[in-house]
Design a protein around this motif. Structure first.
Motif, PDB file in Angstrom:
ATOM      1  N   CYS A 192     -36.356  58.088  87.432  1.00 46.62           N
ATOM      2  CA  CYS A 192     -36.209  58.604  88.797  1.00 46.62           C
ATOM      3  C   CYS A 192     -37.188  59.746  89.062  1.00 46.62           C
ATOM      4  O   CYS A 192     -37.314  60.671  88.268  1.00 46.62           O
ATOM      5  CB  CYS A 192     -34.774  59.074  89.023  1.00 46.62           C
ATOM      6  N   MET A 193     -37.875  59.672  90.228  1.00 48.59           N
ATOM      7  CA  MET A 193     -38.855  60.702  90.610  1.00 48.59           C
ATOM      8  C   MET A 193     -38.283  61.624  91.680  1.00 48.59           C
ATOM      9  O   MET A 193     -38.985  62.456  92.227  1.00 48.59           O
ATOM     10  CB  MET A 193     -40.105  60.050  91.197  1.00 48.59           C
ATOM     11  N   GLN A 194     -37.022  61.413  92.048  1.00 52.25           N
ATOM     12  CA  GLN A 194     -36.363  62.196  93.096  1.00 52.25           C
ATOM     13  C   GLN A 194     -37.117  62.081  94.428  1.00 52.25           C
ATOM     14  O   GLN A 194     -37.210  63.041  95.184  1.00 52.25           O
ATOM     15  CB  GLN A 194     -36.233  63.670  92.657  1.00 52.25           C
ATOM     16  N   CYS A 195     -37.659  60.896  94.693  1.00 51.90           N
ATOM     17  CA  CYS A 195     -38.361  60.704  95.967  1.00 51.90           C
ATOM     18  C   CYS A 195     -37.382  60.507  97.117  1.00 51.90           C
ATOM     19  O   CYS A 195     -37.744  60.642  98.284  1.00 51.90           O
ATOM     20  CB  CYS A 195     -39.300  59.499  95.878  1.00 51.90           C
ATOM     21  N   CYS A 196     -36.149  60.151  96.767  1.00 53.19           N
ATOM     22  CA  CYS A 196     -35.068  59.958  97.744  1.00 53.19           C
ATOM     23  C   CYS A 196     -35.316  58.795  98.710  1.00 53.19           C
ATOM     24  O   CYS A 196     -34.690  58.731  99.770  1.00 53.19           O
ATOM     25  CB  CYS A 196     -34.782  61.246  98.520  1.00 53.19           C
ATOM     26  N   LEU A 197     -36.217  57.892  98.359  1.00 57.64           N
ATOM     27  CA  LEU A 197     -36.443  56.726  99.215  1.00 57.64           C
ATOM     28  C   LEU A 197     -35.202  55.824  99.261  1.00 57.64           C
ATOM     29  O   LEU A 197     -34.975  55.136 100.255  1.00 57.64           O
ATOM     30  CB  LEU A 197     -37.660  55.933  98.732  1.00 57.64           C
ATOM     31  N   CYS A 198     -34.414  55.841  98.189  1.00 56.12           N
ATOM     32  CA  CYS A 198     -33.179  55.042  98.192  1.00 56.12           C
ATOM     33  C   CYS A 198     -32.208  55.582  99.247  1.00 56.12           C
ATOM     34  O   CYS A 198     -31.612  54.815 100.007  1.00 56.12           O
ATOM     35  CB  CYS A 198     -32.535  55.029  96.808  1.00 56.12           C
ATOM     36  N   CYS A 201     -29.162  61.052  95.559  1.00 60.61           N
ATOM     37  CA  CYS A 201     -29.961  61.476  94.407  1.00 60.61           C
ATOM     38  C   CYS A 201     -29.522  62.878  94.035  1.00 60.61           C
ATOM     39  O   CYS A 201     -29.941  63.839  94.692  1.00 60.61           O
ATOM     40  CB  CYS A 201     -31.437  61.506  94.745  1.00 60.61           C
ATOM     41  N   THR A 215     -28.820  59.256  90.165  1.00 63.13           N
ATOM     42  CA  THR A 215     -28.541  58.624  91.448  1.00 63.13           C
ATOM     43  C   THR A 215     -27.147  58.012  91.385  1.00 63.13           C
ATOM     44  O   THR A 215     -26.832  57.283  90.451  1.00 63.13           O
ATOM     45  CB  THR A 215     -29.599  57.535  91.747  1.00 63.13           C
ATOM     46  N   CYS A 275     -36.747  51.528  95.943  1.00 62.28           N
ATOM     47  CA  CYS A 275     -37.079  52.371  94.776  1.00 62.28           C
ATOM     48  C   CYS A 275     -38.436  51.963  94.188  1.00 62.28           C
ATOM     49  O   CYS A 275     -38.614  50.842  93.723  1.00 62.28           O
ATOM     50  CB  CYS A 275     -35.988  52.248  93.711  1.00 62.28           C
ATOM     51  N   PRO A 276     -39.422  52.897  94.193  1.00 62.90           N
ATOM     52  CA  PRO A 276     -40.760  52.540  93.709  1.00 62.90           C
ATOM     53  C   PRO A 276     -40.901  52.666  92.196  1.00 62.90           C
ATOM     54  O   PRO A 276     -41.953  52.350  91.644  1.00 62.90           O
ATOM     55  CB  PRO A 276     -41.647  53.588  94.396  1.00 62.90           C
ATOM     56  N   ALA A 320     -36.136  52.776  89.002  1.00 59.29           N
ATOM     57  CA  ALA A 320     -34.981  53.561  88.546  1.00 59.29           C
ATOM     58  C   ALA A 320     -33.693  52.880  88.980  1.00 59.29           C
ATOM     59  O   ALA A 320     -32.629  53.112  88.412  1.00 59.29           O
ATOM     60  CB  ALA A 320     -35.043  54.980  89.118  1.00 59.29           C
ATOM     61  N   LEU A 321     -33.809  52.057  90.010  1.00 56.36           N
ATOM     62  CA  LEU A 321     -32.685  51.209  90.434  1.00 56.36           C
ATOM     63  C   LEU A 321     -33.157  49.765  90.325  1.00 56.36           C
ATOM     64  O   LEU A 321     -34.203  49.414  90.881  1.00 56.36           O
ATOM     65  CB  LEU A 321     -32.294  51.482  91.891  1.00 56.36           C
TER      66      LEU A 321
HETATM   67  S1  SF4 Z   1     -35.746  55.639  95.199  1.00 57.99           S
HETATM   68 FE1  SF4 Z   1     -35.649  55.428  92.941  1.00 57.99          FE
HETATM   69  S2  SF4 Z   1     -37.060  57.014  92.171  1.00 57.99           S
HETATM   70 FE2  SF4 Z   1     -36.636  57.530  94.319  1.00 57.99          FE
HETATM   71  S3  SF4 Z   1     -34.851  58.942  94.213  1.00 57.99           S
HETATM   72 FE3  SF4 Z   1     -34.011  56.884  94.497  1.00 57.99          FE
HETATM   73  S4  SF4 Z   1     -33.579  56.187  92.391  1.00 57.99           S
HETATM   74 FE4  SF4 Z   1     -35.015  57.925  92.210  1.00 57.99          FE
END
Ligand code: SF4
Ligand code: SF4
Length: 273
Positions: free
Chosen positions: A11-17, A46, A63, A144-145, A148-149
């Motif tokens: 996980c990069m904590q990008c919060c795209l999810c 996240c 997450t 998720c790029p 991580a998911l």
């Molecule tokens: S989209 Fe993937 S990488 Fe980005 S915060 Fe969510 S789980 Fe982490």
């Protein structure tokens, strides 16, 4: 059956999810699966927690979402308003659940939010409305790029197929979650070793942490700056020993690893010549 596999190490904590979930569910009525997601809700979230301290601080990322438990307390609390589908996903019926705050209170993961406007408990649906339309995976997984998911067949979650031990979030809750994890963050013990006589950092010191109840040991060598970090420890108290040829052996006891301690600078003295 399929489920989400979460790998916090990726996980990069990008919060795209989170954003994808909002895009899918805010202002959209997917009845009979879900009404529009209420404000300040995070059906997928996240979480980021600071652990350790000073320069030895680390961010633990996990997450979380509804765990779609096989033994779900929310179903019992729902009195017919929460049900499990054939694919295993736990759904709050947005018609029958109106006014039922007990559903939100029953979830030990805090995964259910209460929508005051609609007077309705709400949570992740695994995007069941999309799956029913033929989508191959929920929106958060698609977004998720970092992988991580991932959306995996539950049959694939075997020892042979996994690249790390399979875990569940808070197994102590006894809810038998369907959502699976690998690489959940674990406590660490960090610090540095130095020789005050020579006024230098000590590299290649063998540092060993031994759990004071189970006896399980974990070791690492200090680096060129004398820094060490013992990772992926079970929570509990540890005895930490320091060994290097030509130096007096040292042992520290009752180090509380539950809080990922930074034990700062550890002094090692040379053996008397
Ligand atoms: S989209 Fe993937 S990488 Fe980005 S915060 Fe969510 S789980 Fe982490
Ligand atoms: S995580 Fe909470 S809301 Fe989701 S199935 Fe389990 S008990 Fe119910």
């Amino acid at each position: 059956m399929k489920t989400i596999l979460v790998d916090p190490d990726r996980c990069m904590q990008c919060c795209l999810c989170q954003q994808a979930c909002k895009d899918e569910h805010c202002d959209n009525d997917w009845s009979p699966i879900a009404k529009p997601q209420g404000k300040s809700q995070f059906w997928v979230k996240c979480n980021e927690t600071e652990v350790g301290s000073g320069t030895r601080m680390k961010l633990h990322r996990v997450t979380v979402m509804c765990q779609h438990c096989s033994n779900a307390p929310c179903i019992a609390a729902g009195e017919g308003a929460v049900y499990r589908r054939e694919d295993g996903y736990v759904i709050i019926d947005p018609e029958k659940a109106v006014g039922n705050r007990a559903i939100a209170e029953a979830c030990p993961y805090g995964a259910v939010y209460y929508n005051e406007e609609l007077d309705l408990p709400q949570k992740c649906t695994m995007c069941a409305h999309l799956l029913d339309m033929g989508w191959k995976q929920p929106r958060c997984v698609t977004a998720c790029p970092a992988d991580a998911l991932t959306y995996v067949d539950t049959d694939e979650l075997t020892v042979d197929n996994m690249y790390a031990p399979l875990e569940r979030l808070h197994p102590e809750y006894g809810t038998d979650p369907q959502v699976a994890y690998v690489n959940l963050p674990k406590p660490f013990i960090a610090g540095a070793v130095y020789d005050p006589k020579a006024d230098k950092c000590l590299a290649n010191v063998l540092v060993t942490a031994t759990h004071m109840v189970t006896g399980k040991a974990s070791s690492a060598y200090s680096d060129t700056l004398g820094e060490f970090r013992l990772v992926k420890l079970d929570p509990g108290f540890y005895t930490v020993s320091f060994f290097k040829d030509g130096y007096c052996y040292k042992e520290l006891s009752k180090i509380d690893a539950r809080v990922s301690p930074n034990i700062e600078d550890v002094v090692l003295y040379p053996l008397p010549s």
